[in-house]
Design a protein around this motif. Sequence first.
Motif, PDB file in Angstrom:
ATOM      1  N   THR A 183      32.592  41.864  46.289  1.00 32.45           N
ATOM      2  CA  THR A 183      33.651  40.804  46.542  1.00 32.45           C
ATOM      3  C   THR A 183      33.828  40.358  44.834  1.00 32.45           C
ATOM      4  O   THR A 183      34.790  39.659  44.692  1.00 32.45           O
ATOM      5  CB  THR A 183      33.293  39.569  47.276  1.00 32.45           C
ATOM      6  OG1 THR A 183      31.876  39.042  46.939  1.00 32.45           O
ATOM      7  CG2 THR A 183      33.051  39.913  48.719  1.00 32.45           C
ATOM      8  N   GLY A 184      32.817  40.209  44.054  1.00 31.99           N
ATOM      9  CA  GLY A 184      33.024  39.900  42.731  1.00 31.99           C
ATOM     10  C   GLY A 184      33.587  41.025  41.665  1.00 31.99           C
ATOM     11  O   GLY A 184      33.801  40.947  40.478  1.00 31.99           O
ATOM     12  N   GLY A 185      34.020  42.163  42.502  1.00 29.98           N
ATOM     13  CA  GLY A 185      34.719  43.371  41.657  1.00 29.98           C
ATOM     14  C   GLY A 185      33.773  44.517  41.241  1.00 29.98           C
ATOM     15  O   GLY A 185      34.409  45.578  40.820  1.00 29.98           O
ATOM     16  N   ALA A 186      32.277  44.211  41.462  1.00 31.98           N
ATOM     17  CA  ALA A 186      31.666  45.470  41.202  1.00 31.98           C
ATOM     18  C   ALA A 186      31.326  46.380  42.504  1.00 31.98           C
ATOM     19  O   ALA A 186      30.595  46.403  42.830  1.00 31.98           O
ATOM     20  CB  ALA A 186      30.402  44.879  40.627  1.00 31.98           C
ATOM     21  N   VAL A 187      32.516  47.213  42.478  1.00 36.33           N
ATOM     22  CA  VAL A 187      32.795  47.864  43.779  1.00 36.33           C
ATOM     23  C   VAL A 187      31.649  49.144  43.757  1.00 36.33           C
ATOM     24  O   VAL A 187      31.578  49.780  44.870  1.00 36.33           O
ATOM     25  CB  VAL A 187      34.173  48.110  44.141  1.00 36.33           C
ATOM     26  CG1 VAL A 187      34.757  47.031  44.408  1.00 36.33           C
ATOM     27  CG2 VAL A 187      34.747  49.109  42.850  1.00 36.33           C
ATOM     28  N   ASN A 188      31.505  49.525  42.535  1.00 36.96           N
ATOM     29  CA  ASN A 188      30.835  50.785  42.469  1.00 36.96           C
ATOM     30  C   ASN A 188      29.382  50.617  42.011  1.00 36.96           C
ATOM     31  O   ASN A 188      28.644  51.532  41.646  1.00 36.96           O
ATOM     32  CB  ASN A 188      31.272  51.690  41.159  1.00 36.96           C
ATOM     33  CG  ASN A 188      32.812  51.867  41.253  1.00 36.96           C
ATOM     34  OD1 ASN A 188      33.170  52.367  42.580  1.00 36.96           O
ATOM     35  ND2 ASN A 188      33.714  51.943  40.268  1.00 36.96           N
ATOM     36  N   THR A 189      28.800  49.417  42.431  1.00 38.34           N
ATOM     37  CA  THR A 189      27.339  49.189  42.187  1.00 38.34           C
ATOM     38  C   THR A 189      26.595  50.230  43.195  1.00 38.34           C
ATOM     39  O   THR A 189      26.725  49.985  44.551  1.00 38.34           O
ATOM     40  CB  THR A 189      26.892  47.822  42.581  1.00 38.34           C
ATOM     41  OG1 THR A 189      27.883  46.794  41.796  1.00 38.34           O
ATOM     42  CG2 THR A 189      25.708  47.736  42.387  1.00 38.34           C
ATOM     43  N   PRO A 190      25.978  51.165  42.428  1.00 42.29           N
ATOM     44  CA  PRO A 190      24.722  52.024  43.588  1.00 42.29           C
ATOM     45  C   PRO A 190      23.844  51.010  44.187  1.00 42.29           C
ATOM     46  O   PRO A 190      23.217  50.217  43.843  1.00 42.29           O
ATOM     47  CB  PRO A 190      24.156  52.764  42.305  1.00 42.29           C
ATOM     48  CG  PRO A 190      24.909  52.773  41.144  1.00 42.29           C
ATOM     49  CD  PRO A 190      25.576  51.096  41.297  1.00 42.29           C
ATOM     50  N   VAL A 255      37.359  49.046  36.024  1.00 39.43           N
ATOM     51  CA  VAL A 255      38.369  48.613  35.009  1.00 39.43           C
ATOM     52  C   VAL A 255      39.596  48.359  35.439  1.00 39.43           C
ATOM     53  O   VAL A 255      40.023  48.787  36.864  1.00 39.43           O
ATOM     54  CB  VAL A 255      38.579  49.978  34.432  1.00 39.43           C
ATOM     55  CG1 VAL A 255      39.919  49.907  33.381  1.00 39.43           C
ATOM     56  CG2 VAL A 255      37.473  50.764  33.842  1.00 39.43           C
ATOM     57  N   GLY A 256      40.405  47.215  35.112  1.00 40.43           N
ATOM     58  CA  GLY A 256      41.608  46.727  35.770  1.00 40.43           C
ATOM     59  C   GLY A 256      41.251  45.383  36.631  1.00 40.43           C
ATOM     60  O   GLY A 256      42.244  44.873  37.301  1.00 40.43           O
ATOM     61  N   GLN A 257      39.978  44.858  36.817  1.00 46.32           N
ATOM     62  CA  GLN A 257      39.700  43.919  37.393  1.00 46.32           C
ATOM     63  C   GLN A 257      39.255  42.687  36.613  1.00 46.32           C
ATOM     64  O   GLN A 257      38.128  42.208  36.926  1.00 46.32           O
ATOM     65  CB  GLN A 257      38.743  44.371  38.517  1.00 46.32           C
ATOM     66  CG  GLN A 257      39.165  45.447  39.534  1.00 46.32           C
ATOM     67  CD  GLN A 257      38.366  45.650  40.735  1.00 46.32           C
ATOM     68  OE1 GLN A 257      37.395  44.941  40.925  1.00 46.32           O
ATOM     69  NE2 GLN A 257      38.730  46.391  41.678  1.00 46.32           N
ATOM     70  N   GLU A 258      39.797  42.634  35.552  1.00 45.84           N
ATOM     71  CA  GLU A 258      39.250  41.523  34.555  1.00 45.84           C
ATOM     72  C   GLU A 258      39.427  40.038  35.034  1.00 45.84           C
ATOM     73  O   GLU A 258      38.863  39.254  34.776  1.00 45.84           O
ATOM     74  CB  GLU A 258      40.168  41.463  33.396  1.00 45.84           C
ATOM     75  CG  GLU A 258      39.845  42.850  32.284  1.00 45.84           C
ATOM     76  CD  GLU A 258      40.559  43.988  32.878  1.00 45.84           C
ATOM     77  OE1 GLU A 258      41.168  43.932  33.838  1.00 45.84           O
ATOM     78  OE2 GLU A 258      40.396  45.162  32.376  1.00 45.84           O
ATOM     79  N   CYS A 259      40.308  39.980  36.005  1.00 47.43           N
ATOM     80  CA  CYS A 259      40.593  38.881  36.560  1.00 47.43           C
ATOM     81  C   CYS A 259      39.385  38.071  37.287  1.00 47.43           C
ATOM     82  O   CYS A 259      39.070  36.880  37.447  1.00 47.43           O
ATOM     83  CB  CYS A 259      41.816  38.713  37.434  1.00 47.43           C
ATOM     84  SG  CYS A 259      41.500  39.830  38.999  1.00 47.43           S
ATOM     85  N   VAL A 260      38.555  39.118  37.911  1.00 54.77           N
ATOM     86  CA  VAL A 260      37.318  38.511  38.412  1.00 54.77           C
ATOM     87  C   VAL A 260      36.085  38.492  37.705  1.00 54.77           C
ATOM     88  O   VAL A 260      34.825  38.592  38.173  1.00 54.77           O
ATOM     89  CB  VAL A 260      36.915  39.766  39.821  1.00 54.77           C
ATOM     90  CG1 VAL A 260      38.197  39.518  40.639  1.00 54.77           C
ATOM     91  CG2 VAL A 260      36.727  40.979  39.215  1.00 54.77           C
ATOM     92  N   SER A 261      36.208  38.804  36.267  1.00 54.84           N
ATOM     93  CA  SER A 261      34.836  38.685  35.358  1.00 54.84           C
ATOM     94  C   SER A 261      34.257  37.243  35.671  1.00 54.84           C
ATOM     95  O   SER A 261      33.172  37.421  35.326  1.00 54.84           O
ATOM     96  CB  SER A 261      35.600  39.046  34.176  1.00 54.84           C
ATOM     97  OG  SER A 261      36.573  37.960  33.699  1.00 54.84           O
ATOM     98  N   ASP A 262      34.952  36.172  35.694  1.00 58.76           N
ATOM     99  CA  ASP A 262      34.243  34.944  35.609  1.00 58.76           C
ATOM    100  C   ASP A 262      33.495  34.843  37.096  1.00 58.76           C
ATOM    101  O   ASP A 262      32.294  34.293  37.012  1.00 58.76           O
ATOM    102  CB  ASP A 262      35.300  33.759  35.370  1.00 58.76           C
ATOM    103  CG  ASP A 262      36.098  33.608  34.251  1.00 58.76           C
ATOM    104  OD1 ASP A 262      35.520  34.387  33.126  1.00 58.76           O
ATOM    105  OD2 ASP A 262      37.127  33.245  34.144  1.00 58.76           O
TER     106      ASP A 262
END
Length: 309
Positions: A183-190, A255-262
């Motif tokens: 949900t925080g944008g790290a969709v490729n976390t193994p 990449v392309g999900q900078e809006c969820v970096s915070d």
Amino acid sequence: MAEKEDWEDVGGSMSPSGRMGSAGGGGGGGGGGGNEPFVPGISDAVTSAMVNHFAQEITKGSTNFLPAFLASARRYFNVSHGYVLKKCLWQLVPTNSLKKKSSDGELGAEKDWTARVYEGLEVDIEEPDLYIPTMGFVTYVLLCGIIRGLQDSFHPDVISSNITFATVALVLETGIAKAILFTGGAVNTPTLDLAILLGYKFFYLSLHLIFGLFLGWGHKPSGFIFSILALGLLVSCCVALWQSLRRLARMQPSVGQECVSDIHKLIIKALPVGQVLIYYCLLPTWPPPAQLAALSDLADTPLKMAVAN
């Protein structure tokens, strides 16, 4: 020309009533604007994407499970004695790594006896390995059995119950952490890497129990020294996980999900804090302090003498 005439005949064969019916149907759809159909919310879309991602993680490489597993195991167990010592020290004092990243390469990495090299590149100190978490898990289970033995309550099922409880706790924790990172944008976390990072807590738990057994002399440890050591291990556990989550590239938003970096920055700080609760739940019950045990034996002595008479 014949095809054009046929096309015009087909178009012209539609009766005015048919066209009126189509227009009426469109008007009816527009007239129903007062009762708009239900549109799934954003949460439903995120949940669906998350479930699909988990399914892909599980089914990926299922046809070649054994070769893929052996390749992964070779990568995670490719460690040396020097690297294990260095990694254990880093887990206790998780400072920022001053060495350059593995993506830059290092030709002389093989000469460093503390380096971990995989496919010709030196692996960063934050990279997970399976050796330390596995040894920590085995040591933790055995120490829990010893503590149960000190309470005269050891039986063969204690080992299996400890293994089951610790494994289930790790699996549930990994699933929750995976969902939160997704949900925080790290969709490729193994998933495996995340489970290994969370499994390092058994290294700290083993040290915690060893210090407790030596400082408590077989009973519940207490005192200022043990409290400082236990607090230091817990803080190191949380900080080491935070360092790994923030420095490993595959744990970052895509990449392309900078809006969820915070949001991601908050998540990688909240997950280590949640380790405190899991850490506490995995601690076994200590035997009572020596003073209480002596008083209990003293109080039972008259009763035993009365029963004997």
